[in-house]
Design a protein around this motif. Structure first.
Motif, mmCIF file in Angstrom:
data_model
loop_
_atom_site.group_PDB
_atom_site.id
_atom_site.type_symbol
_atom_site.label_atom_id
_atom_site.label_comp_id
_atom_site.label_asym_id
_atom_site.label_seq_id
_atom_site.Cartn_x
_atom_site.Cartn_y
_atom_site.Cartn_z
ATOM 1 N N CYS A 127 37.982 61.513 61.177
ATOM 2 C CA CYS A 127 36.683 60.850 61.090
ATOM 3 C C CYS A 127 35.605 61.931 61.116
ATOM 4 O O CYS A 127 35.805 63.006 61.706
ATOM 5 N N SER A 136 33.187 61.933 62.900
ATOM 6 C CA SER A 136 32.883 62.148 64.328
ATOM 7 C C SER A 136 33.721 63.298 64.899
ATOM 8 O O SER A 136 33.273 63.977 65.835
ATOM 9 N N HIS A 155 40.967 60.594 66.768
ATOM 10 C CA HIS A 155 40.841 59.270 67.387
ATOM 11 C C HIS A 155 41.085 58.161 66.366
ATOM 12 O O HIS A 155 40.502 57.094 66.468
ATOM 13 N N GLU A 156 41.906 58.467 65.359
ATOM 14 C CA GLU A 156 42.383 57.409 64.441
ATOM 15 C C GLU A 156 43.896 57.559 64.375
ATOM 16 O O GLU A 156 44.466 58.001 63.394
ATOM 17 N N CYS A 166 39.244 53.565 63.827
ATOM 18 C CA CYS A 166 37.831 53.846 64.133
ATOM 19 C C CYS A 166 36.952 53.415 62.961
ATOM 20 O O CYS A 166 36.124 52.515 63.089
HETATM 21 ZN ZN ZN Z 1 35.541 57.879 64.348
#
Ligand code: ZN
Ligand code: NAP
Length: 333
Positions: free
Chosen positions: A41, A43, A63-64, A150
């Motif tokens: 991501c 992020s 975080h995916e 996410c």
């Molecule tokens: Zn994300």
């Protein structure tokens, strides 16, 4: 001693390097997941660059996550070893405040993040709160599902809340989040327009289900859309001509920011008086993520993925930095 291997940035902006580390203890509600896929991501790039001042180094992003449960804490009776699960941005919340009990854990003041302050999914294994791990539907492709955890949840949430079949919906930015927003909105029966800084993405936008693509940066092209949209979902982190963007809303229409430009928006109040609304949305609560996964499974919505071996994560990050990924890079082990 248990050790995990993760791709770690030693300092802000540094290239990722494999590093062995001692994982956090397995708490009663935790699961240990063998990571098979992890989306990248934007992020993650913001975290690596410490754009938000919340990163702790050495930093293992990611975080995916999709992977297989290999161990469970003593309080986990709702997931089992061998089960395939997904994990997104959020990995904890108080679970008692008004936000949490109403299904909006994403607004909890004690929200915790999967890879900020804890090692994330660019690793062989991940320990995280199992109450924020989601069963992946049987038969789902793990690579195209990982980005839903996410990016998919983030754009599905405002669409599910504000879009109706037949609504005129604009998606600003055709990247990881944006391409999923187009797919979800098209699957909901909306009439979708992409507002993009890249005219070369027109054919892809139409393939994803949009009816049209116009420039997000050209004043004349934006002016040609005046008064048109019921809902705009903006995924960009750069500054646009926001008063012009707001003018493309019809009265009653809403601009929802999921990307957060660093500079203030500077929208004159007069531009909002005709019942035009500007707000934001952050990931989704747990029930929203479950709802999104069910909808994606039923409607056949998944990410368009460029797959990279974890060893090539720095190449994938360089491509994302250059705005050159079509449309989500996913690391596989
Ligand atoms: Zn994300
Ligand atoms: P991404 O894949 O890099 O996509 C961003 C898109 O923004 C690009 O594809 C590009 O689309 C557009 N863009 C980039 N630079 C631009 C510029 N200078 N001017 C105009 N448009 C530009 O990133 P992502 O993974 O989708 O993430 C997007 C943002 O959402 C990030 O800031 C991320 O941190 C944030 N995010 C927020 C949440 C939340 O909960 N609110 C969750 C996840 C991510 P075009 O080429 O079509 O213009």
């Amino acid at each position: 001693m248990t050790t995990f291997r993760g791709l770690s940035a030693a300092t802000p902006g540094a290239a990722l390097q494999w590093r062995e580390f001692e994982p956090p203890a397995l708490r009663p509600h935790d699961v240990e997941i063998e990571v098979t896929h992890c989306g990248i991501c934007h992020s993650d790039l913001h975290l690596i660059d410490d754009d938000w001042g919340i990163s702790r180094f050495p930093l293992v992003p990611g975080h995916e996550v999709v992977g297989v449960v290999r161990d469970v804490g003593p309080a986990v009776d709702f997931l089992s070893v061998g089960q395939t699960v997904g994990v997104g941005w959020q990995s904890g919340a108080c679970l008692h405040c008004d936000s949490c009990v109403s299904g909006h854990e994403n607004h909890c003041a004690r929200s915790e993040a999967t890879c900020a302050g804890r090692p994330g999914g660019f690793a062989d294994r991940l320990r995280t709160d199992g109450r924020f791990a989601f069963a992946i539907p049987d038969g789902a492709d793990p690579a195209s599902t990982a980005p839903l955890l996410c990016g998919g949840a983030t754009v599905y949430s405002p669409l599910a809340r504000f879009a109706r079949a037949g609504a005129e919906v604009a998606v600003i930015g055709l990247g990881g989040l944006g391409h999923l927003a187009v797919r979800f909105a098209a699957a909901m029966g909306c009439r979708v327009t992409v507002l993009s800084s890249s005219s070369s993405k027109r054919a892809d936008a139409l393939d994803l289900g949009a009816r049209d693509l116009a420039s997000s940066t050209d004043a004349h092209e934006l002016d040609a859309q005046r008064g048109r949209f019921d809902l705009i979902v903006s995924t960009v982190f750069s500054s646009l001509d926001w008063p012009r963007v707001v003018a493309t809303l019809r009265p009653g229409g809403r601009l929802v920011l999921v990307g957060a430009p660093a500079r203030p928006l500077a929208i004159p109040a007069a531009a909002l008086l005709s019942d035009r609304w500007v707000g934001g949305s952050v990931i989704a609560g747990r029930s929203g993520i479950r709802d999104m996964l069910r909808f994606a499974d039923a409607a056949g919505v998944g990410a368009v993925v460029e797959s990279f071996a974890m060893d090539d994560a720095n190449d994938a990050l360089a491509r994302l930095r250059a705005g050159d990924v079509r449309y989500r890079a996913v690391l596989r082990r």
